[in-house]
Design a protein around this motif. Structure first.
Motif, mmCIF file in Angstrom:
data_model
loop_
_atom_site.group_PDB
_atom_site.id
_atom_site.type_symbol
_atom_site.label_atom_id
_atom_site.label_comp_id
_atom_site.label_asym_id
_atom_site.label_seq_id
_atom_site.Cartn_x
_atom_site.Cartn_y
_atom_site.Cartn_z
ATOM 1 N N TYR A 27 13.196 1.857 -2.363
ATOM 2 C CA TYR A 27 13.277 2.507 -3.680
ATOM 3 C C TYR A 27 14.647 3.104 -3.979
ATOM 4 C CZ TYR A 27 12.747 7.007 -1.319
ATOM 5 O OH TYR A 27 12.955 8.105 -0.528
ATOM 6 N N GLN A 63 19.397 11.515 4.766
ATOM 7 C CA GLN A 63 18.275 11.743 3.848
ATOM 8 C C GLN A 63 17.528 13.049 4.146
ATOM 9 O OE1 GLN A 63 17.501 10.054 0.980
ATOM 10 N NE2 GLN A 63 19.481 9.078 1.259
ATOM 11 N N SER A 64 16.215 12.982 4.382
ATOM 12 C CA SER A 64 15.430 14.221 4.471
ATOM 13 C C SER A 64 15.723 15.077 5.697
ATOM 14 C CB SER A 64 13.946 13.894 4.448
ATOM 15 O OG SER A 64 13.563 13.573 3.137
ATOM 16 N N GLU A 158 20.411 6.830 -5.895
ATOM 17 C CA GLU A 158 19.122 7.522 -5.922
ATOM 18 C C GLU A 158 18.901 8.238 -7.252
ATOM 19 O OE1 GLU A 158 18.141 10.231 -2.723
ATOM 20 O OE2 GLU A 158 16.048 10.234 -3.378
ATOM 21 N N ASN A 165 11.238 11.999 -8.208
ATOM 22 C CA ASN A 165 11.827 13.298 -7.868
ATOM 23 C C ASN A 165 12.137 14.110 -9.130
ATOM 24 O OD1 ASN A 165 11.806 13.363 -5.039
ATOM 25 N ND2 ASN A 165 13.504 11.904 -4.944
ATOM 26 N N TYR A 189 20.109 18.249 -4.643
ATOM 27 C CA TYR A 189 19.116 17.638 -3.742
ATOM 28 C C TYR A 189 19.521 16.208 -3.355
ATOM 29 C CZ TYR A 189 14.828 15.423 -2.183
ATOM 30 O OH TYR A 189 13.922 14.699 -1.447
ATOM 31 N N VAL A 259 14.437 8.832 5.275
ATOM 32 C CA VAL A 259 14.215 7.423 4.919
ATOM 33 C C VAL A 259 15.433 6.527 5.175
ATOM 34 C CG1 VAL A 259 12.313 7.770 3.276
ATOM 35 C CG2 VAL A 259 14.681 7.822 2.452
#
Ligand code: GLN
Length: 305
Positions: A27, A63-64, A158, A165, A189, A259
């Motif tokens: 994605y 990422q996260s 993104e 989001n 973010y 991710v």
């Protein structure tokens, strides 16, 4: 003495030969282009032993995993007041799920899911003049690498397709739990998610969760012992979204995934280990990363339990 290096070598070559299942994150178009065969591991023990294998020197999108860093910066700055706006319960749902937010009236279940991380970003935007610079400085000082930065290509990519989001952030804003404009919060973010580093650097950055006496460049403790324990507890219970129970069950360490295919896991007072392999399982966690860590704690017979 545990033969960490021999265990890592053995598991790496074994898993490298097995079928690499899953899919790279689709994605985020920029992440979808990555070579799925990268596989790197870096291990760093408190007692000084460190060891890397495979693609451990190659940068990847954390990422996260960055959510742990923003949480730590906010916790250090604001203390326990942060828990008024974000919970500490595992959500049992996907990292980008909207479902619970309505019943929970805009208070995200924990800071490891996207909504919770956005609320933390919102706090930092209020507290700091340039929070993105602050997090980068934090990382650069921990790794002694001034080149570490976010990838503008991943950030833009993104942002362009970040519909879910964007919805999450606006939904939380509708409950009054986002103070700044959603655009500002989302920019921060997405940028923090786009930070890149390698496996070795990831273990260096997370050293303050292995040993809470680790200090920053100014000689200050990053988190108190109690705060470090709590951040580890949150990683343990929430770090892998709806696969957190499974990670606890199979690996038995506090950890965090992203991710981009990275996973960092820490054994407080003993070691940290970073694994990177871009193909993700259905829950968005690195397929090989999960497999490697499960077998690593089995072989070393070390877990926090
Ligand atoms: N930037 C990603 C997102 O918000 C991070 C998700 C993740 O790493 N689990 O969708």
């Amino acid at each position: 003495m545990i033969a960490y290096q021999a265990i890592i070598d053995e598991l790496y070559s074994k898993i490298n030969q097995e079928e690499n299942l899953g899919q790279v994150a689709q994605y985020i178009p920029e992440l979808a282009r990555i070579d799925p065969n990268y596989f790197g591991v870096y291990f760093s023990a408190v007692e000084g032993e460190s060891y890397g294998i495979g693609d451990w020197q190659r940068n990847f999108s954390i990422q996260s995993i960055s959510k742990v860093l923003t949480l730590s910066i906010a916790y250090r700055l604001l203390g326990d007041t942060i828990w008024k706006r974000v919970g500490v319960e595992p959500s049992g749902s996907a990292f980008n799920s909207l479902i619970q937010l309505e019943t929970d009236k805009g208070i995200p279940r924990n800071p490891m899911i996207n909504g919770g991380a956005m609320v933390i970003c919102d706090m930092l935007l209020r507290e700091l003049k340039n929070p993105m610079e602050e997090i980068l400085q934090f990382i650069r000082k921990m790794t002694l690498n001034n080149q570490i930065d976010y990838s503008d290509a991943v950030f833009q990519s993104e942002k362009l397709v970040g519909y879910r989001n964007i919805a999450l952030c606006n939904f939380i804003k509708s409950y009054g739990n986002i103070e700044n404009s959603p655009e500002e919060v989302l920019d921060f973010y997405f940028k923090m998610c786009s930070i890149e580093m390698n496996c070795q650097e990831l273990t260096q950055v997370f050293s303050y969760l292995v040993n809470s006496n680790v200090t920053n460049a100014a000689g200050e403790q990053i988190l108190s012992l109690s705060q470090a324990k709590r951040v580890n507890a949150i990683m343990q219970t929430c770090g892998f979204y709806d696969e957190s129970g499974e990670f606890s069950f199979k690996v038995g360490l506090p950890g965090k995934s992203g991710v981009g295919g990275g996973i960092i896991a820490v054994h407080p007072n003993k070691y940290s280990i970073a694994v990177w392999s871009p193909k993700l399982n259905a829950k968005g966690n690195s397929y090989r990363g999960m497999k490697f860590l499960e077998q690593f704690t089995t072989k070393t017979e070390l877990s926090i339990f």
